[in-house]
Each structure stands twice: as C-alpha cells, then as structure tokens.
Design an enzyme around this catalytic site. Structure first.
Site, PDB file in Angstrom:
ATOM      1  NE  ARG A  33      -3.636   0.242   2.497  1.00  0.00           N
ATOM      2  CZ  ARG A  33      -4.440   0.562   3.511  1.00  0.00           C
ATOM      3  NH1 ARG A  33      -4.576  -0.288   4.531  1.00  0.00           N
ATOM      4  NH2 ARG A  33      -5.109   1.692   3.512  1.00  0.00           N
ATOM      5  CE1 TYR A  62     -12.843   7.487  -6.126  1.00  0.00           C
ATOM      6  CE2 TYR A  62     -12.142   5.928  -7.825  1.00  0.00           C
ATOM      7  CZ  TYR A  62     -12.632   6.184  -6.554  1.00  0.00           C
ATOM      8  OH  TYR A  62     -12.913   5.137  -5.707  1.00  0.00           O
ATOM      9  N   PRO A  63     -10.208  11.781  -7.571  1.00  0.00           N
ATOM     10  CG  PRO A  63     -10.411  14.113  -7.763  1.00  0.00           C
ATOM     11  CD  PRO A  63     -10.475  12.824  -8.564  1.00  0.00           C
ATOM     12  CE  LYS A  87     -14.587   8.931   4.212  1.00  0.00           C
ATOM     13  NZ  LYS A  87     -13.402   8.556   3.444  1.00  0.00           N
ATOM     14  CG  HIS A 125     -15.200   1.945   2.273  1.00  0.00           C
ATOM     15  ND1 HIS A 125     -16.232   2.159   1.393  1.00  0.00           N
ATOM     16  CD2 HIS A 125     -14.094   2.491   1.695  1.00  0.00           C
ATOM     17  CE1 HIS A 125     -15.784   2.820   0.336  1.00  0.00           C
ATOM     18  NE2 HIS A 125     -14.495   3.023   0.491  1.00  0.00           N
ATOM     19  CB  SER A 133     -19.348   5.579  -0.267  1.00  0.00           C
ATOM     20  OG  SER A 133     -17.999   5.180  -0.237  1.00  0.00           O
TER      21      SER A 133
END
Length: 262
Positions: free
Chosen positions: A147, A162-163, A166, A189, A240
């Site tokens: 990661r 994509y950006p 929150k 999530h 989300s």
C-alpha cells in the site's frame, strides 16, 4: 472528543493530466523527446516509477503518473516532463499531488480506548510508546508495504483515477464522528474492496494539506468493467453513501514502454 486516525505514509504521487494538440503529436522530434523523458523516468535508480496512461472518453489525452520516495523527487519528475517540447505545447488540464497512505483507524481507536481506560490521553507518552511498537508491526506486513510503495501491476493494464473527500455538511460531518464510529465504517468499506482482490489493485493516496481534494484513488484492473462494479458497490456502503464526495474520473490503458507518444 474526536481524534484523527494515525496514518502511515510511503511514496509521494503526482498525477498530471494533459490535453495534447495534434500538431505536437505530429512533430517527430517532440514525440521522440517525450518518449525519451518517460523512459528515463520510468524506473529511476532512487526508487519509484513513472507511467503514461493514454485516456479514453476524457476531456484530456494522457495521464502521467509519478510515484517517488520524496517530494523533491516528484518535483524533479514534474520539471523533467515539463521541459519537453511536446508537454510544453500541451495543456495541463489537471494535476493531483498526494502521498501513499495507510489509515490506521482500528489501531487508533483501540489505542484511544486504552488511553481512556488508564486515565491518560491520546498522544501522551504511553500512547506514543504503544503506537511505535504497533506501527513497527504494521510496517513489517507485506500488505502494508504494497500500500505504501505500490508497484505497477504487470498484468492489469487498465487504470482509473479519481479524487475524493469526506463531507462536512450538517448531519453528514465525517470529522465530527467519533473515532470508533469512523473505524467501524471504514472496516465495512474495506470488506467491500476485499471482494475484488485479484481483480482490482487499489492505491490510496492522502492529499490533506497537499491538494484541494483529500484523497486520490488509483485503480488497476484487467477488465475495465471492474471499475464500474467496484465503485458502484462501494457507493452503497454507508461511509460512501453518507459521507463521500467524488471528483472527476480519468480512465485509460497503461502505455507499454516506448508506446506513447507513438
């Protein structure tokens, strides 16, 4: 009181998205110069990588991605690309600066609870000592290493970037939630994302303090339909559905070395 989660950071990332005029692409000298620059940056000796992604169905033509150990290394890659005639004659439609990130929501919530139980506070000496030991264990994990220092998947040529941020709206303020609640939501999530293991590789980069949006998401897949399926599934997650805002999506196919500009 709410607290920010602890995070681990790895390579810096810069996504540069260009619209390139046909006359620049028709210039053999400009094409060769751009190809040479991309080849030079592809696998630099100091670590990281650069890749070009010709875009499909976009207002732009190509996305150039740089992953580097330091911010200065990213700056060099940016200047090296900009110095080439083809890119100088192109329009920089969008750029996104961030750093590969692993959010430690569950660990942070547990450490905060331990601090409360012993009558201490988040960030005190005992908290920092416990955090240091557990971070060392996290960094030893191959999953966390992937990661923080993502490799370019050899068999997943399609890319989606994509950006996102929150929400901080009334009744939908992510940053007003307790750390326990944010940990619960992010765990659910993550379970959705894990259903796509082996089909999609996801790179999360944090941009708070670096860019207008708060995170960048870079996805790699063999089948571009998996982007649609994964993002759809994740939008039905509570985190989300209630708290996420998404920016523009850029999709294309990784260019092989020397393939773009061709």
């Amino acid at each position: 009181m709410t607290h920010a989660p602890e995070t681990l950071e790895g390579w810096y990332a810069l996504h540069q998205i260009y619209r390139t005029p046909n006359e620049a692409l028709a210039d053999d000298t400009a094409r060769r110069g751009a190809a040479a620059a991309l080849a030079e940056l592809a696998c630099p000796g100091g670590g990281g990588w650069t890749a070009a992604v010709p875009l499909i169905g976009s207002r732009a033509d190509v996305m150039v991605m740089h992953f580097r150990p330091t911010l200065d290394d990213v700056g060099y890659a940016q200047r090296r690309v900009s110095a080439e005639s083809l890119f100088a004659r192109s329009t920089l439609v969008y750029s996104f600066l961030s750093v590969a990130e692993a959010g430690l929501y569950h660990l942070s919530a547990r450490l905060a609870k331990e601090a409360e139980e012993r009558g201490g506070t988040v960030g005190d000496e005992a908290y920092r000592a416990a955090l240091a030991g557990r971070v060392e264990a996290e960094l030893a994990s191959p999953h966390v290493q992937r990661r923080l220092f993502p490799v370019r998947p050899a068999d997943m040529p399609y890319v989606c970037f994509y950006p996102m941020s929150k929400r901080r709206a009334p009744e939908q303020n992510w940053y007003a939630l307790s750390l326990d609640e944010r940990s619960r939501l992010m765990n659910a999530h993550g379970l959705t994302g894990r259903r796509y293991a082996g089909r999609v590789v996801q790179v999360i980069t944090g941009a708070i303090g670096l860019d207008a949006w708060e995170w960048g998401v870079t996805l790699f897949a063999r089948d571009p339909l998996d982007f649609k399926k994964l993002v759809t599934d994740m939008r039905f997650d509570e985190v989300s559905a209630r708290y996420a805002e998404f920016g523009e999506f850029f999709v294309g196919r990784l260019a092989a070395d020397g393939e773009w500009p061709g």
